[in-house]
Design a protein around this motif. Structure first.
Motif, PDB file in Angstrom:
ATOM      1  N   SER A 156      -2.817  -8.169  -0.188  1.00  0.00           N
ATOM      2  CA  SER A 156      -1.817  -7.704   0.764  1.00  0.00           C
ATOM      3  C   SER A 156      -1.785  -6.178   0.690  1.00  0.00           C
ATOM      4  O   SER A 156      -2.254  -5.576  -0.277  1.00  0.00           O
ATOM      5  CB  SER A 156      -0.439  -8.304   0.469  1.00  0.00           C
ATOM      6  N   CYS A 157      -1.243  -5.564   1.737  1.00  0.00           N
ATOM      7  CA  CYS A 157      -1.172  -4.110   1.766  1.00  0.00           C
ATOM      8  C   CYS A 157      -0.077  -3.689   2.740  1.00  0.00           C
ATOM      9  O   CYS A 157       0.377  -4.492   3.557  1.00  0.00           O
ATOM     10  CB  CYS A 157      -2.511  -3.487   2.146  1.00  0.00           C
ATOM     11  N   GLY A 158       0.314  -2.437   2.653  1.00  0.00           N
ATOM     12  CA  GLY A 158       1.348  -1.961   3.547  1.00  0.00           C
ATOM     13  C   GLY A 158       1.512  -0.465   3.467  1.00  0.00           C
ATOM     14  O   GLY A 158       0.850   0.220   2.686  1.00  0.00           O
ATOM     15  N   ALA A 159       2.417   0.035   4.287  1.00  0.00           N
ATOM     16  CA  ALA A 159       2.697   1.464   4.340  1.00  0.00           C
ATOM     17  C   ALA A 159       4.150   1.646   4.755  1.00  0.00           C
ATOM     18  O   ALA A 159       4.704   0.821   5.483  1.00  0.00           O
ATOM     19  CB  ALA A 159       1.776   2.153   5.333  1.00  0.00           C
ATOM     20  N   ARG A 167      -5.544   1.754  12.047  1.00  0.00           N
ATOM     21  CA  ARG A 167      -6.821   1.300  11.486  1.00  0.00           C
ATOM     22  C   ARG A 167      -6.817   1.220   9.969  1.00  0.00           C
ATOM     23  O   ARG A 167      -7.672   0.567   9.379  1.00  0.00           O
ATOM     24  CB  ARG A 167      -7.940   2.235  11.936  1.00  0.00           C
ATOM     25  N   VAL A 168      -5.880   1.880   9.305  1.00  0.00           N
ATOM     26  CA  VAL A 168      -5.919   1.974   7.849  1.00  0.00           C
ATOM     27  C   VAL A 168      -5.676   0.631   7.177  1.00  0.00           C
ATOM     28  O   VAL A 168      -6.456   0.208   6.324  1.00  0.00           O
ATOM     29  CB  VAL A 168      -4.919   3.035   7.332  1.00  0.00           C
ATOM     30  N   LEU A 169      -4.604  -0.056   7.506  1.00  0.00           N
ATOM     31  CA  LEU A 169      -4.284  -1.305   6.804  1.00  0.00           C
ATOM     32  C   LEU A 169      -5.339  -2.392   7.023  1.00  0.00           C
ATOM     33  O   LEU A 169      -5.716  -3.070   6.058  1.00  0.00           O
ATOM     34  CB  LEU A 169      -2.883  -1.781   7.167  1.00  0.00           C
ATOM     35  N   PRO A 170      -5.876  -2.581   8.232  1.00  0.00           N
ATOM     36  CA  PRO A 170      -6.971  -3.546   8.361  1.00  0.00           C
ATOM     37  C   PRO A 170      -8.197  -3.160   7.521  1.00  0.00           C
ATOM     38  O   PRO A 170      -8.884  -4.029   6.973  1.00  0.00           O
ATOM     39  CB  PRO A 170      -7.305  -3.525   9.855  1.00  0.00           C
ATOM     40  N   ALA A 171      -8.451  -1.863   7.379  1.00  0.00           N
ATOM     41  CA  ALA A 171      -9.576  -1.414   6.550  1.00  0.00           C
ATOM     42  C   ALA A 171      -9.312  -1.721   5.074  1.00  0.00           C
ATOM     43  O   ALA A 171     -10.220  -2.141   4.352  1.00  0.00           O
ATOM     44  CB  ALA A 171      -9.827   0.074   6.750  1.00  0.00           C
ATOM     45  N   VAL A 172      -8.072  -1.549   4.616  1.00  0.00           N
ATOM     46  CA  VAL A 172      -7.716  -1.880   3.231  1.00  0.00           C
ATOM     47  C   VAL A 172      -7.881  -3.382   3.002  1.00  0.00           C
ATOM     48  O   VAL A 172      -8.459  -3.814   2.004  1.00  0.00           O
ATOM     49  CB  VAL A 172      -6.278  -1.424   2.900  1.00  0.00           C
ATOM     50  N   ALA A 173      -7.393  -4.188   3.929  1.00  0.00           N
ATOM     51  CA  ALA A 173      -7.532  -5.650   3.808  1.00  0.00           C
ATOM     52  C   ALA A 173      -8.998  -6.062   3.793  1.00  0.00           C
ATOM     53  O   ALA A 173      -9.395  -6.947   3.029  1.00  0.00           O
ATOM     54  CB  ALA A 173      -6.782  -6.339   4.942  1.00  0.00           C
ATOM     55  N   ALA A 174      -9.814  -5.421   4.603  1.00  0.00           N
ATOM     56  CA  ALA A 174     -11.244  -5.756   4.659  1.00  0.00           C
ATOM     57  C   ALA A 174     -11.954  -5.443   3.351  1.00  0.00           C
ATOM     58  O   ALA A 174     -12.992  -6.053   3.053  1.00  0.00           O
ATOM     59  CB  ALA A 174     -11.905  -4.996   5.807  1.00  0.00           C
ATOM     60  N   LEU A 209       1.395   4.359   0.697  1.00  0.00           N
ATOM     61  CA  LEU A 209       0.438   3.296   1.034  1.00  0.00           C
ATOM     62  C   LEU A 209       0.238   2.446  -0.212  1.00  0.00           C
ATOM     63  O   LEU A 209       0.140   2.981  -1.321  1.00  0.00           O
ATOM     64  CB  LEU A 209      -0.903   3.902   1.460  1.00  0.00           C
ATOM     65  N   TRP A 210       0.148   1.139  -0.039  1.00  0.00           N
ATOM     66  CA  TRP A 210      -0.019   0.284  -1.206  1.00  0.00           C
ATOM     67  C   TRP A 210      -0.923  -0.905  -0.899  1.00  0.00           C
ATOM     68  O   TRP A 210      -1.083  -1.294   0.268  1.00  0.00           O
ATOM     69  CB  TRP A 210       1.340  -0.202  -1.719  1.00  0.00           C
ATOM     70  N   ALA A 211      -1.505  -1.438  -1.958  1.00  0.00           N
ATOM     71  CA  ALA A 211      -2.353  -2.623  -1.847  1.00  0.00           C
ATOM     72  C   ALA A 211      -2.214  -3.446  -3.119  1.00  0.00           C
ATOM     73  O   ALA A 211      -2.084  -2.895  -4.216  1.00  0.00           O
ATOM     74  CB  ALA A 211      -3.804  -2.228  -1.636  1.00  0.00           C
ATOM     75  N   VAL A 212      -2.258  -4.753  -2.973  1.00  0.00           N
ATOM     76  CA  VAL A 212      -2.266  -5.690  -4.098  1.00  0.00           C
ATOM     77  C   VAL A 212      -3.641  -6.338  -4.137  1.00  0.00           C
ATOM     78  O   VAL A 212      -4.149  -6.791  -3.106  1.00  0.00           O
ATOM     79  CB  VAL A 212      -1.156  -6.756  -3.944  1.00  0.00           C
ATOM     80  N   LEU A 213      -4.231  -6.389  -5.342  1.00  0.00           N
ATOM     81  CA  LEU A 213      -5.561  -6.971  -5.532  1.00  0.00           C
ATOM     82  C   LEU A 213      -5.502  -8.083  -6.554  1.00  0.00           C
ATOM     83  O   LEU A 213      -4.807  -7.953  -7.570  1.00  0.00           O
ATOM     84  CB  LEU A 213      -6.536  -5.916  -6.065  1.00  0.00           C
ATOM     85  N   ASP A 214      -6.242  -9.146  -6.332  1.00  0.00           N
ATOM     86  CA  ASP A 214      -6.399 -10.171  -7.351  1.00  0.00           C
ATOM     87  C   ASP A 214      -7.396  -9.681  -8.388  1.00  0.00           C
ATOM     88  O   ASP A 214      -8.409  -9.062  -8.045  1.00  0.00           O
ATOM     89  CB  ASP A 214      -6.895 -11.481  -6.740  1.00  0.00           C
ATOM     90  N   LEU A 215      -7.104  -9.923  -9.653  1.00  0.00           N
ATOM     91  CA  LEU A 215      -7.996  -9.487 -10.747  1.00  0.00           C
ATOM     92  C   LEU A 215      -8.697 -10.672 -11.375  1.00  0.00           C
ATOM     93  O   LEU A 215      -8.263 -11.752 -11.368  1.00  0.00           O
ATOM     94  CB  LEU A 215      -7.206  -8.724 -11.798  1.00  0.00           C
ATOM     95  N   VAL A 230     -10.609   0.467  -2.790  1.00  0.00           N
ATOM     96  CA  VAL A 230      -9.242   0.516  -2.255  1.00  0.00           C
ATOM     97  C   VAL A 230      -8.560   1.823  -2.679  1.00  0.00           C
ATOM     98  O   VAL A 230      -7.930   2.496  -1.856  1.00  0.00           O
ATOM     99  CB  VAL A 230      -8.430  -0.717  -2.692  1.00  0.00           C
ATOM    100  N   ALA A 231      -8.704   2.202  -3.943  1.00  0.00           N
ATOM    101  CA  ALA A 231      -8.102   3.451  -4.411  1.00  0.00           C
ATOM    102  C   ALA A 231      -8.639   4.633  -3.607  1.00  0.00           C
ATOM    103  O   ALA A 231      -7.868   5.502  -3.181  1.00  0.00           O
ATOM    104  CB  ALA A 231      -8.371   3.643  -5.905  1.00  0.00           C
ATOM    105  N   GLU A 232      -9.944   4.666  -3.380  1.00  0.00           N
ATOM    106  CA  GLU A 232     -10.535   5.766  -2.612  1.00  0.00           C
ATOM    107  C   GLU A 232     -10.001   5.821  -1.189  1.00  0.00           C
ATOM    108  O   GLU A 232      -9.686   6.897  -0.677  1.00  0.00           O
ATOM    109  CB  GLU A 232     -12.054   5.655  -2.585  1.00  0.00           C
ATOM    110  N   LEU A 233      -9.884   4.666  -0.531  1.00  0.00           N
ATOM    111  CA  LEU A 233      -9.391   4.658   0.851  1.00  0.00           C
ATOM    112  C   LEU A 233      -7.935   5.101   0.927  1.00  0.00           C
ATOM    113  O   LEU A 233      -7.561   5.895   1.790  1.00  0.00           O
ATOM    114  CB  LEU A 233      -9.572   3.276   1.483  1.00  0.00           C
ATOM    115  N   LEU A 234      -7.110   4.608   0.010  1.00  0.00           N
ATOM    116  CA  LEU A 234      -5.701   5.003   0.018  1.00  0.00           C
ATOM    117  C   LEU A 234      -5.558   6.500  -0.256  1.00  0.00           C
ATOM    118  O   LEU A 234      -4.789   7.192   0.428  1.00  0.00           O
ATOM    119  CB  LEU A 234      -4.911   4.190  -1.006  1.00  0.00           C
ATOM    120  N   VAL A 235      -6.293   7.009  -1.227  1.00  0.00           N
ATOM    121  CA  VAL A 235      -6.214   8.438  -1.539  1.00  0.00           C
ATOM    122  C   VAL A 235      -6.783   9.272  -0.397  1.00  0.00           C
ATOM    123  O   VAL A 235      -6.230  10.311  -0.037  1.00  0.00           O
ATOM    124  CB  VAL A 235      -6.898   8.749  -2.887  1.00  0.00           C
ATOM    125  N   SER A 236      -7.863   8.825   0.205  1.00  0.00           N
ATOM    126  CA  SER A 236      -8.441   9.546   1.341  1.00  0.00           C
ATOM    127  C   SER A 236      -7.426   9.675   2.473  1.00  0.00           C
ATOM    128  O   SER A 236      -7.280  10.746   3.075  1.00  0.00           O
ATOM    129  CB  SER A 236      -9.688   8.815   1.845  1.00  0.00           C
TER     130      SER A 236
END
Length: 120
Positions: free
Chosen positions: A102-105, A90-97, A114-120, A46-52
């Motif tokens: 959850s994610c958003g922009a 295409r970005v947010l569906p890719a982050v969710a996948a 751009l942001w994403a929440v991940l369960d740990l 997720v970090a790589e996709l958001l930074v990319s």
């Protein structure tokens, strides 16, 4: 960006292709230091996709922010380039996948966020 009542870390990165692996390392290392070792692949991907996505905005720098609360991590990336559309469809569906809960922009005076929440 300000956060309250949670641990947080942030890094400034040059807007360059090598920033993706640097972001992955920062996020995984910080999560490990906080005692979370289960979400390495998800958090790193997720970090790589958001930074990319932020690097592709064409600015000079990227900001990476990480916070945790209640066994969830928040990853936020800011491109520091104003005047952009909120995001490519295409970005947010890719982050969710990749496993984001959850994610958003959005865009603001300081660029696209751009942001994403991940369960740990």
């Amino acid at each position: 960006m300000s956060q309250v009542n949670r641990r947080a870390a942030n890094w400034g990165l040059e807007s360059a292709p090598w920033a993706l692996s640097k972001a992955r390392g920062h996020v995984i290392d910080q999560l490990h230091s906080w005692g979370f070792r289960e979400a390495d692949d998800t958090a790193g991907n997720v970090a790589e996709l958001l930074v990319s996505t932020a690097v592709n905005d064409g600015g000079r720098r990227v900001s990476l922010h990480l916070a945790d609360q209640d066994r969830q991590a928040l990853i936020v990336v800011l491109s520091h380039r104003t005047g952009l559309a909120v995001t490519d469809e295409r970005v947010l569906p890719a982050v969710a996948a990749l496993g984001a809960t959850s994610c958003g922009a959005d865009t603001a005076h300081d660029g696209r966020r751009l942001w994403a929440v991940l369960d740990l």
